[in-house]
Design an enzyme around this catalytic site. Sequence first.
Site, PDB file in Angstrom:
ATOM      1  N   HIS A   1       0.843  -1.208   0.000  1.00  0.00           N
ATOM      2  CA  HIS A   1       0.000   0.000   0.000  1.00  0.00           C
ATOM      3  C   HIS A   1       0.880   1.261   0.000  1.00  0.00           C
ATOM      4  CE1 HIS A   1      -2.924  -2.809   2.132  1.00  0.00           C
ATOM      5  NE2 HIS A   1      -3.645  -2.369   1.120  1.00  0.00           N
TER       6      HIS A   1
ATOM      7  N   GLU B   1      -0.726  -4.657  -8.722  1.00  0.00           N
ATOM      8  CA  GLU B   1      -0.851  -5.771  -9.673  1.00  0.00           C
ATOM      9  C   GLU B   1      -1.052  -7.121  -8.989  1.00  0.00           C
ATOM     10  OE1 GLU B   1       2.457  -5.736 -12.343  1.00  0.00           O
ATOM     11  OE2 GLU B   1       1.611  -4.112 -13.546  1.00  0.00           O
TER      12      GLU B   1
ATOM     13  N   GLN C   1      -8.553  -7.421 -10.686  1.00  0.00           N
ATOM     14  CA  GLN C   1      -9.221  -6.204 -10.205  1.00  0.00           C
ATOM     15  C   GLN C   1      -8.727  -4.979 -10.974  1.00  0.00           C
ATOM     16  OE1 GLN C   1      -9.934  -5.190  -5.911  1.00  0.00           O
ATOM     17  NE2 GLN C   1      -8.072  -3.994  -6.130  1.00  0.00           N
TER      18      GLN C   1
END
Length: 255
Positions: free
Chosen positions: A34, A145, A150
């Site tokens: 993140h 990735e 998604q």
Amino acid sequence: MKTHRAAVEVRDFRHTLDGTVGFVPTMGALHDGHLFLVEESRRACEHTLVSIYVNPTQFNNPNDLTNYPDTLDNDLEVLKNAGVAAVFLPTYEVLYPDDFAYEVDEKVFSRELCGAHRAGHFTGVLTVVMKLLNLIRPDQAYFGEKDYQQLKLVRGMAEAFFLQTEIVGCPTMREPDGLAMSSRNLNLSRGDRQLAPVFNELLQCEDDDEEVVARLAESGFTVDYVRTIEGRRFGAVLMGNEDSPVRLIDNVSIG
Ligand code: PAF
């Protein structure tokens, strides 16, 4: 760093910002993967906004939702130190005033791979991402990735609905032993954590998909799928207790 909980608040805040805005949607339990997205956003955009929201509409298994790790205090501290301008912390009532009467459904790729094993998952993802992008109207939004399917689906949605946001994909961050970073890794038992890197190792090997499935099963994983599409091998496995297993996904470029 500001924190906003109401939709109007975050929308108003965004309008006060001059210059480019990057956005990183998350479900919290933040890890270095993140933070890499946040850094990329900070490099490219003048302001970076992050959302933390464990979106119930994308969970097909109630135990998985209940057990999803929550490290909010730490997340906020980390985001503050990372130079984030604002964090959006909505609730279900804030994001779903329609009680999920409206949804964004993709009818082709969302039914494959993870979508074939998690009914409705990508409809939940696309719906919440659409809501977040409409509220925040970022110039760029960042996705890892590791969740390759998604990323492709969100990018396709942005194109299909003429969204003004550029969808930016960033490489998977890995632990030194090769395990893809994931919030769910926090829920692995010590033994499963030791076994987990074998998942990535076998995805990379030269055997065909069926052989990889067999070798994963022999190693102790419950395999959802292993499938190669256009030079990329995708996999999903379950580890741990049958009622609330930890589901790991990964993908590698092969050949
Ligand atoms: O990848 C995630 O953490 C989630 O699927 C996302 C994009 C934040 C939507 O809830």
